[in-house]
Design an enzyme around this catalytic site. Structure first.
Site, PDB file in Angstrom:
ATOM      1  CE  LYS A   1      -9.195  35.657 -28.179  1.00  0.00           C
ATOM      2  NZ  LYS A   1     -10.086  36.828 -28.126  1.00  0.00           N
TER       3      LYS A   1
ATOM      4  CE  LYS B   1     -21.916  29.475 -26.923  1.00  0.00           C
ATOM      5  NZ  LYS B   1     -23.215  29.947 -26.513  1.00  0.00           N
TER       6      LYS B   1
ATOM      7  CE  LYS C   1     -11.945  30.736 -17.024  1.00  0.00           C
ATOM      8  NZ  LYS C   1     -11.200  31.873 -17.462  1.00  0.00           N
TER       9      LYS C   1
END
Ligand code: TRP
Length: 323
Positions: free
Chosen positions: A112, A193, A190
């Site tokens: 991340k 959102k 995958k």
């Protein structure tokens, strides 16, 4: 009865991936465990601290989906993390027991950080806050997917470390590994959102049809008549979940007899049928926002009761009691 805690970031409307990967599993677990389900709004701040304007709606819509998807507030406490301040207190105390390299080594952190350029103190502490979520309820099990496994191990390590230092206080939680089916999004990646490739539980029938029309299929099957390869087709992955007789599609797809347009129509019918009860329930809940809020308030009361018990012991054993 053993205790279970799980959490989900308030992303707003749940999509099929969230439902198949987490919510559905929680619904079956609520019968067998004392269950706490937490909408982790503080966790969402680690990435979204600049955009908090729609947080309220996202939390609400998520609570609606939880209930529409089958969670029963009589059976499990559904609540918002920031409504139970004990999470923050335990987070602070646990942060003393964890080293910075332990946190910077975690793959979730590395990924991340690189993807989103996140480099804050709060983000570094993400898994410590998650450990606090779990340990503050003395949870026995944490149902999560493989990607979260290391975070649960960290929580167990921190419990152990706490107990070694201050005496037996906190239960060491275990992962209840959830087999998460691969739910492809409209583009075959995958469903997520952030990739904008999702189908929401809340979408209506027309929207679902429209979305599925754009869904990727076998890139070499350009028109009806071309032979298709269900084994690599993302649409077929969804058929496997939502079409009971999905095996009957294989031969006509491979022979070219079945075109993607018709194949999508079949999926649309089946998916809409499967989601109809959830959507119906959802509509009713949205009309009763006060009820949804009451569920969250009541969940927080129950959560606080349990968290306060743990924290009393934690403070006692740490000698954080002065008079
Ligand atoms: N990190 C989890 C995720 O991204 C969300 C989460 C926060 C969580 N606190 C938790 C999951 C506690 C399980 C238990 O999915």
């Amino acid at each position: 009865m053993k205790t279970i805690l799980s959490g989900m970031q308030p992303t707003g409307y749940l999509h099929l991936g969230n439902y198949e990967g987490a919510l559905k599993n929680w619904v079956t677990l609520q019968d067998k465990y004392e269950m706490y389900l937490c909408v982790v709004d503080w966790h969402s701040l680690t990435a979204e601290y600049e955009n908090t304007g729609d947080l309220k709606d996202k939390v609400f819509q998520m609570a609606v989906d939880f209930l529409a998807g089958g969670l029963d507030p009589e059976k499990c406490a559904i609540f918002i993390q920031s409504e139970v301040k004990e999470h923050a207190e335990l987070h602070l105390l646990l942060s003393m027991l964890v080293t910075v390299p332990t946190l910077t080594r975690l793959p979730t952190y590395v990924e991340k950080k690189n993807d989103q350029g996140l480099d804050t103190y709060g983000f570094l502490g993400y898994p410590v806050l998650q450990a606090a979520d779990i340990l503050v309820y003395n949870a026995d099990y944490v149902p999560v997917g493989k990607d979260q496994e290391k975070h649960i191990w960290l929580a167990a390590d921190l419990a152990k470390r706490f107990n070694n230092l201050y005496g037996p206080t906190i239960n060491e939680p275990q992962v209840l590994l959830t087999e998460i089916p691969t739910i492809p999004g409209l583009d075959g990646r995958k469903m997520s959102k952030s990739l904008n490739n999702e189908i929401a539980l809340a979408a209506d029938e027309e929207e679902t049809a429209k979305k599925l029309k754009r869904m990727f299929t076998d890139p070499e099957k350009l028109r009806k008549g071309d032979p298709g390869r269900p084994e690599i087709c993302p649409l077929y992955l969804l058929h496997r979940i939502y079409t009971p007789d999905h095996e009957d599609i294989v031969a006509p797809c491979k022979s070219g007899e079945l075109g993607c347009v018709d194949c999508k129509k079949r999926l649309t019918v089946n998916l809409n049928e499967r989601l109809a009860p959830i959507r119906e329930k959802r509509k009713k809940l949205v009309e009763k926002p006060d009820y949804v809020i009451d569920v969250l308030k009541d969940g927080a009361i129950r959560a606080r009761r349990k968290a306060a018990e743990t924290m009393a012991k934690v403070r006692d054993n740490m000698k954080l009691k002065y008079y």
